[in-house]
Design a protein around this motif. Structure first.
Motif, PDB file in Angstrom:
ATOM      1  N   UNK A 169       0.764  -1.109   0.131  1.00 25.97           N
ATOM      2  CA  UNK A 169      -0.272   0.147   0.071  1.00 25.97           C
ATOM      3  C   UNK A 169       0.894   1.271  -0.071  1.00 25.97           C
ATOM      4  N   UNK A 170       1.997   1.456   0.908  1.00 23.27           N
ATOM      5  CA  UNK A 170       2.761   2.340   0.851  1.00 23.27           C
ATOM      6  C   UNK A 170       3.639   2.528  -0.215  1.00 23.27           C
ATOM      7  N   UNK A 171       3.962   1.678  -1.005  1.00 27.45           N
ATOM      8  CA  UNK A 171       4.708   1.625  -2.095  1.00 27.45           C
ATOM      9  C   UNK A 171       3.925   2.123  -3.184  1.00 27.45           C
ATOM     10  N   UNK A 172       2.655   2.036  -3.323  1.00 28.74           N
ATOM     11  CA  UNK A 172       1.656   2.653  -4.215  1.00 28.74           C
ATOM     12  C   UNK A 172       1.588   4.039  -3.910  1.00 28.74           C
TER      13      UNK A 172
ATOM     14  N   UNK B  40      -5.183  -1.833   0.273  1.00 23.57           N
ATOM     15  CA  UNK B  40      -5.414  -1.612  -1.185  1.00 23.57           C
ATOM     16  C   UNK B  40      -4.253  -0.710  -1.670  1.00 23.57           C
ATOM     17  N   UNK B  41      -4.213  -0.643  -2.873  1.00 17.54           N
ATOM     18  CA  UNK B  41      -3.204   0.194  -3.616  1.00 17.54           C
ATOM     19  C   UNK B  41      -3.618   1.186  -4.615  1.00 17.54           C
TER      20      UNK B  41
ATOM     21  N   UNK C 137      -1.895   6.903 -11.847  1.00 18.10           N
ATOM     22  CA  UNK C 137      -2.347   8.441 -12.185  1.00 18.10           C
ATOM     23  C   UNK C 137      -3.879   8.826 -11.583  1.00 18.10           C
ATOM     24  N   UNK C 138      -4.188   7.876 -10.659  1.00 18.96           N
ATOM     25  CA  UNK C 138      -5.377   8.245 -10.128  1.00 18.96           C
ATOM     26  C   UNK C 138      -5.587   9.519  -9.643  1.00 18.96           C
ATOM     27  N   UNK C 139      -4.850   9.967  -8.677  1.00 18.02           N
ATOM     28  CA  UNK C 139      -4.743  11.432  -7.780  1.00 18.02           C
ATOM     29  C   UNK C 139      -4.400  12.498  -8.940  1.00 18.02           C
ATOM     30  N   UNK C 140      -3.622  12.285  -9.714  1.00 24.10           N
ATOM     31  CA  UNK C 140      -3.209  13.351 -10.676  1.00 24.10           C
ATOM     32  C   UNK C 140      -4.451  13.646 -11.596  1.00 24.10           C
ATOM     33  N   UNK C 141      -5.202  12.622 -11.966  1.00 24.93           N
ATOM     34  CA  UNK C 141      -6.199  13.089 -12.669  1.00 24.93           C
ATOM     35  C   UNK C 141      -7.477  13.524 -11.794  1.00 24.93           C
ATOM     36  N   UNK C 142      -7.687  13.006 -10.669  1.00 27.07           N
ATOM     37  CA  UNK C 142      -8.662  13.421  -9.790  1.00 27.07           C
ATOM     38  C   UNK C 142      -8.422  14.999  -9.414  1.00 27.07           C
TER      39      UNK C 142
END
Length: 278
Positions: free
Chosen positions: A21-24, A93-94, A98-103
């Protein structure tokens, strides 16, 4: 400087999954973040793992509290958060790169959006993609189909008063949270892409739920939001009644009946207007 995004990671018996999780979090594209690791009285080796990550990157923060359950741990972590936006991330979870960048781009361009969410990719004891629908009030009142791993404005959490810590059983706090959001007329934005990896295990908390526990939580939520449930039912009832009356009025038209018969059996209509309006 204050980070833009605060990622809140509650931990309980998480030593086998926390590293991933932290790696992601570390390797995502968006880098203006802080990650708040909340040890919710975990009896395993979570603290040692967390402290190791604090040495790797100062953006990781660590807090330890007495066990209070998932809602309590999320609220505690968000109360420490400095970011304008919050991402609750379960410790198994991981987050996708690009999730946060797009959000954050969506929030910047669309000021009326309060929540951004997406699909999930299963891993662990199940594989495949968990595809979720666009936001629909009727559907969210019926059951929760949006995971807690959505990004939202912290100010909305403050207006709502946080996750409900008083439900009969821990596990449906996110469902109650989204319903509370709708009461504020918050706009949900669906990214239509995989936002995170969702861990599936036979030992997960939700697997321990009995039908009785689910019903008790449902009863609690319906009572808490009774005004909203009643209004939505009333709107649906009125809408269905209007449609039924329109249909009955059309049935009473001789032209409509003749057209329906001719269209069905002969393939043509005698009149052009009535049947087309159905």
């Amino acid at each position: 400087m204050k980070p833009i995004l605060s990622i809140v990671i509650p931990c309980y018996n998480s030593e086998s999954t926390l590293e991933g999780t932290l790696e992601s979090v570390l390797h995502q594209d968006f880098q203006d973040w802080e990650a708040i690791i909340v040890n919710d009285g975990s009896p395993d080796n979570v603290e040692t793992i967390a402290l190791t990550w604090l040495e790797k990157d100062e953006r990781f923060k660590y807090y330890k509290k007495q066990n209070g359950g998932l809602g309590s741990a999320r609220n505690y972590g968000i109360s420490k958060a400095k970011g304008e936006f919050i991402l609750p991330l379960d410790s198994d979870n991981q987050v996708k790169e690009d999730y946060a960048l797009k959000a954050i781009s969506v929030f910047t361009e669309k000021r009326n959006v309060g929540v951004v969410y997406g699909h999930a990719e299963y891993y662990g004891e199940r594989t495949g993609i968990w595809k979720v629908d666009d936001f629909n009030l009727n559907k969210i009142l019926n059951h929760n189909y949006i995971d807690a791993c959505a990004i939202f404005r912290k100010g909305l959490w403050e207006k709502i008063g946080g996750y409900d810590q008083h439900m009969p059983h821990q596990g449906h706090e996110d469902w109650d949270f989204w319903i509370s959001m709708t009461a504020l007329n918050v706009e949900f934005y669906h990214l239509k892409q995989v936002a995170f990896r969702y861990y599936v295990s036979n030992t997960s908390m939700i697997k321990s739920f009995t039908d009785k526990m689910v019903l008790e939580n449902q009863d609690y939520i319906v009572k808490k939001h009774s005004a909203m449930f009643h209004k939505q039912f009333q709107d649906l009832f009125n809408s269905n009644g209007e449609q039924q009356n329109k249909f009955l009025n059309k049935i009473s038209s001789r032209k409509f009946v003749i057209d329906a018969f001719c269209k069905k059996l002969l393939g043509f209509k005698l009149f052009n207007s009535e049947l087309d309006k159905l």
